[in-house]
Design an enzyme around this catalytic site. Sequence first.
Site, mmCIF file in Angstrom:
data_model
loop_
_atom_site.group_PDB
_atom_site.id
_atom_site.type_symbol
_atom_site.label_atom_id
_atom_site.label_comp_id
_atom_site.label_asym_id
_atom_site.label_seq_id
_atom_site.Cartn_x
_atom_site.Cartn_y
_atom_site.Cartn_z
ATOM 1 N N THR A 1 0.740 -1.099 -0.088
ATOM 2 C CA THR A 1 -0.034 0.046 0.275
ATOM 3 C C THR A 1 0.810 1.218 0.133
ATOM 4 O O THR A 1 0.542 2.402 -0.816
ATOM 5 C CB THR A 1 -0.872 -0.147 1.296
ATOM 6 O OG1 THR A 1 -2.000 -1.061 0.941
ATOM 7 C CG2 THR A 1 -1.732 1.370 1.265
ATOM 8 N N LYS B 1 -7.081 4.933 5.030
ATOM 9 C CA LYS B 1 -5.845 4.808 5.683
ATOM 10 C C LYS B 1 -4.935 5.821 5.850
ATOM 11 O O LYS B 1 -4.719 6.675 4.811
ATOM 12 C CB LYS B 1 -4.994 3.516 5.016
ATOM 13 C CG LYS B 1 -5.583 2.274 4.518
ATOM 14 C CD LYS B 1 -4.876 1.033 4.106
ATOM 15 C CE LYS B 1 -5.478 -0.116 3.903
ATOM 16 N NZ LYS B 1 -4.728 -1.200 3.147
#
Length: 539
Positions: A77, A159
Site C-alpha cells: 500500500t 488509511k
Amino acid sequence: MNPLRILAAASALLVAGPIAAQEAPSGPPDLIVAISVDQLSADLFAEYREQFEGGFARLSDGVVFPSGYQSHSATETCPGHSTILTGSRPARTGIIANDWIDLKTPREDKTVYCAEDESVPGSTSSRYTVSPVHLRVPTLGAWMKAANPQSRVVVVGGKDRAVAMLGGDATDQAWWWNGSEFVTYAGRTAPETVTRLNTSVAARLAEAQPALPLPDYCRRYDRAVPIGNDRTVGTGRFSREAGDARAFRASPEFDEAVLALAAGLTAERALGKGEAPDLLAIGASATDYVGHSYGTHGTEMCLQLLALDQTLEKLFTVLDAQNIDYAVVLTADHGGHDLPERNTTHAMPMAERVRGLSVPTIGSAIAGELGLSGQLLWGGAGDVWIDPALSESDRIRVRDAAVARIAAHPQVEAVLTREQLLAGPAPDGPPETWSLVERARASYDPERSGDLIVALKPRVTPIPNPGPGYVATHGSFWDYDRRVPILFWRRGMTGFEQPLSVETVDIAPTLAALLGIDVPVEIDGRCLDLDASDASSCR
Ligand code: ZN
C-alpha cells in the site's frame, strides 16, 4: 442496486441537487479528482467491468488503460500510493515498503512505519504520529501550489499511509480513519463537515448492520471455502454487530463514509470554484480490507465492488450538481489475488501458502555454522537485513550463506543481493518485460532497503496460517499484484482504450500537462496523451 442503509450524513452529502445542462469544457479543469481503490487489481476490474452501471461505468467511457502497472516488486500500500501522485517509482520516493527495518536506529523498536514521524519522542512503528516525512519527493499537490499558491489540496482516505503518500506535505485538509473516527495531523482543527460526519459514522457504527441482499450476478460466487478451525469465507454479506469497527472497515460502508467526507469537503471548501485548480485525492480502502479478509472471488468482493460502483457515481453526481469542471483519474496501489484454498479449486492446484520460511531462524543456523553470535538476519519474504555490526568479511560470509540457504527453499524463486541490484540495469521498456532485478530495483532505496530481496514463486501466498481478517494478500513480484487499471475521465472527452502497458508513475505528469503546469523535479513517468485526435494533451 443499492444494498446499503446509508449513513445519515453521508446520505446528505452524497445526494445531489438538480443538474444543470453541461457542455464539454475546454482549457485546464478546475478540479482534479484522484482516486485510489486499494487492491483493485486489473484482473478484478476486467472481471466486473461489464457489471458496472455507476461510477466505474462512467470512467470506462473515458480513457482506459486496463494494463496499468505498479511496476516495482514491493507491491504494498505505501509504496503503491507513493507512485500515484509523484510521478516516481518507490526507488525515488523512498517508500520501499509499508514497514522497513532500521538496525541503526537508537530506539528499541527497529521497525519503521512508512508514514510515521520517528522524531516524535516515544514513537514506535505501531504507536506513531502520522507524517509524510519519509516521502522523499513532492506530490502533484505541491507542483500545483508551486504553479499557483491559491491551489488547494484536500486528501481523505481510509488509511493514514494512503493520505500521507497522496498528499505529501502539501495538504490543506488531510483526513484518515484511525479505527474509530476521521482524524488529521497534529495541530489542525476539524471543519464542520468532518465533525458532522464523525458523529454520523459513530451513530451508524453503534447500530447493527443486517446482511445485505445478494444481487443476482453475485450468486455465482456464493460458495463456502473452508480455511481451517471451522471457519469459511466466500458467502459473507456484511452483516455486522453493533459497534464492530473492524467489520465496518472491511465493508462497503467504509468507502461510503470516505467518499461522503470527500463530497462534503468539496462543497464546504468550494473546491473547483477558486482562483486556481484544486486537487481532491481519495484513498478508498475497503476493497483491500475485503480482499484480505475474504479473498477476491466470494460474494464479499462482488458486493463490495458493485456497491463502490454506486458510491462513486453518487460522488460524481454531487460534483456535477455543483457545476464543477473536474477531471478524474482512478487507479490502485497494487493488485492482489485470491486465497490458495479457493484457487486450488479454481484450476490452480499449485496455489499454496508459504511454509517454513523463517529468515531469523536461517540466521541462527548460519551463526552456528560460522561461529558467530547474536541475531544475524531480520525480515522475511521481500527485504532481508544483515546485522550491520558485522565486519565486512563476516558480512559477506553471512550474505553468501543466507543467499544459499534461502534460495534452497522450494517456494523461493530468487534471492537478489544489494550489490546485484545496485549494479543491475535501471528498469527500462514495458514493465511486463522487466527482469526480477529491474522490478526489485524500481523499489530499491540503498539507505532503507534490505541487503537481500527475496522473491517467492508465483502463486505462493506469504501468509502461513489464515486468520480473521487476513486470509489473502499481495506484495509479490508477479503481475497479479503489479497490474492495476488506470482510468481517466472528464465530461465531454472522447474516450479510447489503450491495452498496452503504462505505469502509475505516468499519472502525475499526465495531470500536470492537463493543468498546464510544469513538473518541477526529475521523475520516472511520462505524460500520457489523453486526446484521442491528432492533437495532444501533453505539451
Ligand atoms: Zn493497499
